[in-house]
Design a protein around this motif. Sequence first.
Motif, PDB file in Angstrom:
ATOM      1  N   ILE A  40     -18.147   2.108 -26.533  1.00 41.26           N
ATOM      2  CA  ILE A  40     -18.315   2.540 -27.950  1.00 41.26           C
ATOM      3  C   ILE A  40     -17.788   3.493 -28.218  1.00 41.26           C
ATOM      4  CG2 ILE A  40     -20.401   3.508 -29.056  1.00 41.26           C
ATOM      5  CD1 ILE A  40     -22.254   2.068 -27.160  1.00 41.26           C
ATOM      6  N   LEU A  41     -17.602   4.506 -27.188  1.00 37.89           N
ATOM      7  CA  LEU A  41     -16.611   5.865 -27.658  1.00 37.89           C
ATOM      8  C   LEU A  41     -15.214   5.131 -27.950  1.00 37.89           C
ATOM      9  CD1 LEU A  41     -17.792   8.246 -24.893  1.00 37.89           C
ATOM     10  CD2 LEU A  41     -17.787   8.485 -27.355  1.00 37.89           C
ATOM     11  N   LEU A  42     -14.595   4.412 -27.245  1.00 36.83           N
ATOM     12  CA  LEU A  42     -13.233   3.893 -27.788  1.00 36.83           C
ATOM     13  C   LEU A  42     -13.072   3.188 -29.077  1.00 36.83           C
ATOM     14  CD1 LEU A  42     -11.966   2.635 -24.111  1.00 36.83           C
ATOM     15  CD2 LEU A  42     -11.285   4.680 -25.311  1.00 36.83           C
ATOM     16  N   ARG A  43     -14.076   2.102 -29.138  1.00 33.97           N
ATOM     17  CA  ARG A  43     -13.925   1.189 -30.508  1.00 33.97           C
ATOM     18  C   ARG A  43     -14.842   1.650 -31.476  1.00 33.97           C
ATOM     19  NH1 ARG A  43     -14.207  -3.915 -27.108  1.00 33.97           N
ATOM     20  NH2 ARG A  43     -15.323  -4.462 -28.917  1.00 33.97           N
ATOM     21  N   GLY A  44     -15.917   2.401 -31.401  1.00 37.82           N
ATOM     22  CA  GLY A  44     -17.004   2.557 -32.245  1.00 37.82           C
ATOM     23  C   GLY A  44     -16.492   3.642 -33.321  1.00 37.82           C
ATOM     24  N   ASP A  45     -17.420   3.703 -34.356  1.00 38.41           N
ATOM     25  CA  ASP A  45     -17.326   4.631 -35.502  1.00 38.41           C
ATOM     26  C   ASP A  45     -18.410   5.699 -35.381  1.00 38.41           C
ATOM     27  OD1 ASP A  45     -15.192   3.170 -36.864  1.00 38.41           O
ATOM     28  OD2 ASP A  45     -16.795   1.650 -37.523  1.00 38.41           O
ATOM     29  N   GLN A  46     -17.939   7.098 -35.505  1.00 32.85           N
ATOM     30  CA  GLN A  46     -19.124   8.118 -35.484  1.00 32.85           C
ATOM     31  C   GLN A  46     -19.584   8.380 -36.709  1.00 32.85           C
ATOM     32  OE1 GLN A  46     -17.423  11.898 -33.880  1.00 32.85           O
ATOM     33  NE2 GLN A  46     -19.339  12.041 -32.810  1.00 32.85           N
ATOM     34  N   ASP A  47     -21.019   8.624 -36.782  1.00 34.21           N
ATOM     35  CA  ASP A  47     -21.531   9.074 -38.058  1.00 34.21           C
ATOM     36  C   ASP A  47     -21.727  10.230 -38.298  1.00 34.21           C
ATOM     37  OD1 ASP A  47     -23.778   9.480 -36.691  1.00 34.21           O
ATOM     38  OD2 ASP A  47     -24.948   8.102 -37.044  1.00 34.21           O
ATOM     39  N   GLU A  48     -22.179  10.983 -39.506  1.00 31.50           N
ATOM     40  CA  GLU A  48     -22.214  12.314 -39.757  1.00 31.50           C
ATOM     41  C   GLU A  48     -23.123  13.124 -38.730  1.00 31.50           C
ATOM     42  OE1 GLU A  48     -25.474  10.351 -41.654  1.00 31.50           O
ATOM     43  OE2 GLU A  48     -23.376  10.017 -41.693  1.00 31.50           O
ATOM     44  N   LYS A  49     -24.105  12.348 -38.159  1.00 25.24           N
ATOM     45  CA  LYS A  49     -25.206  13.061 -37.074  1.00 25.24           C
ATOM     46  C   LYS A  49     -24.318  12.909 -35.568  1.00 25.24           C
ATOM     47  CE  LYS A  49     -29.220  11.665 -39.771  1.00 25.24           C
ATOM     48  NZ  LYS A  49     -30.562  11.168 -39.667  1.00 25.24           N
ATOM     49  N   GLY A  50     -23.357  12.600 -35.401  1.00 25.53           N
ATOM     50  CA  GLY A  50     -22.672  12.299 -34.216  1.00 25.53           C
ATOM     51  C   GLY A  50     -22.980  11.331 -33.285  1.00 25.53           C
ATOM     52  N   SER A  51     -23.695  10.319 -33.897  1.00 23.81           N
ATOM     53  CA  SER A  51     -24.063   9.168 -33.095  1.00 23.81           C
ATOM     54  C   SER A  51     -22.704   8.153 -33.401  1.00 23.81           C
ATOM     55  CB  SER A  51     -25.157   8.425 -33.489  1.00 23.81           C
ATOM     56  OG  SER A  51     -26.426   9.222 -33.429  1.00 23.81           O
ATOM     57  N   THR A  52     -22.550   7.215 -32.485  1.00 26.59           N
ATOM     58  CA  THR A  52     -21.400   6.394 -32.541  1.00 26.59           C
ATOM     59  C   THR A  52     -21.771   4.958 -32.552  1.00 26.59           C
ATOM     60  OG1 THR A  52     -19.812   8.049 -31.431  1.00 26.59           O
ATOM     61  CG2 THR A  52     -19.246   5.558 -31.685  1.00 26.59           C
ATOM     62  N   ARG A  53     -21.375   3.968 -33.344  1.00 23.51           N
ATOM     63  CA  ARG A  53     -21.978   2.741 -33.539  1.00 23.51           C
ATOM     64  C   ARG A  53     -20.622   1.890 -33.258  1.00 23.51           C
ATOM     65  NH1 ARG A  53     -26.788   2.151 -36.193  1.00 23.51           N
ATOM     66  NH2 ARG A  53     -27.556   4.266 -37.147  1.00 23.51           N
ATOM     67  N   GLU A  69     -25.583  -4.764 -32.755  1.00 24.46           N
ATOM     68  CA  GLU A  69     -24.889  -3.410 -32.660  1.00 24.46           C
ATOM     69  C   GLU A  69     -25.055  -2.435 -31.480  1.00 24.46           C
ATOM     70  OE1 GLU A  69     -24.333  -0.549 -36.393  1.00 24.46           O
ATOM     71  OE2 GLU A  69     -26.212  -0.199 -35.373  1.00 24.46           O
ATOM     72  N   LEU A  70     -24.218  -2.058 -30.979  1.00 24.91           N
ATOM     73  CA  LEU A  70     -24.328  -0.853 -29.957  1.00 24.91           C
ATOM     74  C   LEU A  70     -24.388   0.532 -30.754  1.00 24.91           C
ATOM     75  CD1 LEU A  70     -21.936  -2.380 -27.421  1.00 24.91           C
ATOM     76  CD2 LEU A  70     -24.236  -2.692 -27.448  1.00 24.91           C
ATOM     77  N   LYS A  71     -25.170   1.503 -30.066  1.00 20.88           N
ATOM     78  CA  LYS A  71     -25.308   2.779 -30.463  1.00 20.88           C
ATOM     79  C   LYS A  71     -25.114   3.697 -29.400  1.00 20.88           C
ATOM     80  CE  LYS A  71     -27.898   5.658 -33.743  1.00 20.88           C
ATOM     81  NZ  LYS A  71     -28.945   5.700 -34.559  1.00 20.88           N
ATOM     82  N   ARG A  72     -24.197   4.794 -29.409  1.00 16.88           N
ATOM     83  CA  ARG A  72     -24.401   5.872 -28.431  1.00 16.88           C
ATOM     84  C   ARG A  72     -25.121   6.962 -29.421  1.00 16.88           C
ATOM     85  NH1 ARG A  72     -20.588  10.264 -27.853  1.00 16.88           N
ATOM     86  NH2 ARG A  72     -20.936  11.067 -25.690  1.00 16.88           N
ATOM     87  N   GLU A  73     -26.408   7.177 -29.256  1.00 12.26           N
ATOM     88  CA  GLU A  73     -27.084   8.020 -30.338  1.00 12.26           C
ATOM     89  C   GLU A  73     -26.915   9.482 -29.981  1.00 12.26           C
ATOM     90  OE1 GLU A  73     -30.855   6.558 -32.313  1.00 12.26           O
ATOM     91  OE2 GLU A  73     -31.573   7.912 -30.400  1.00 12.26           O
ATOM     92  N   ALA A  74     -26.809  10.536 -30.886  1.00 13.12           N
ATOM     93  CA  ALA A  74     -26.538  11.769 -30.462  1.00 13.12           C
ATOM     94  C   ALA A  74     -28.184  12.161 -30.561  1.00 13.12           C
ATOM     95  CB  ALA A  74     -25.919  12.373 -31.382  1.00 13.12           C
TER      96      ALA A  74
END
Length: 141
Positions: A40-53, A69-74
């Motif tokens: 997720i960190l390598l290929r995902g897109d980070q949103d304004e809240k710091g989460s990456t999808r 969808e995968l999410k690395r939630e901040a």
Amino acid sequence: MSMDLDPTAEKVRQWALLRQQNKLLTTRMNKLRDELMEVILLRGDQDEKGSTRLSLTSPVVVGEKTYDELKREARISTTLNEDRALALAVEKNIQAEVVVQVPTIDMDALYEAHASGKVSEEEIDSLFDTTVNYAFKLRDD
């Protein structure tokens, strides 16, 4: 000659087996989670809240659920740093305005009151609450 298994021993055997399997599954699950977090960190897109999808190229269906969808939630938590806040209060000379005194029992003074006869043993005992919790344990060799 048939050997009937003690029903309690059979339940213990099943419980211990499930516990062992659970440990193996949890270890594998956590390893997969960590590997997916890296993806997720390598290929995902980070949103304004710091989460990456990261959207999956094809949905994954497991039972009644479909995952797309995968999410690395901040998850942000904010706590006051008491030491820095007190230092600021001293620096600005505003302790009287921002520091509250919370009544607290001095255990040594309480026992001293007991030793001097001002508080009885029964009164001291009545101040303490006792809670008992139980844990399930197996003794192994």
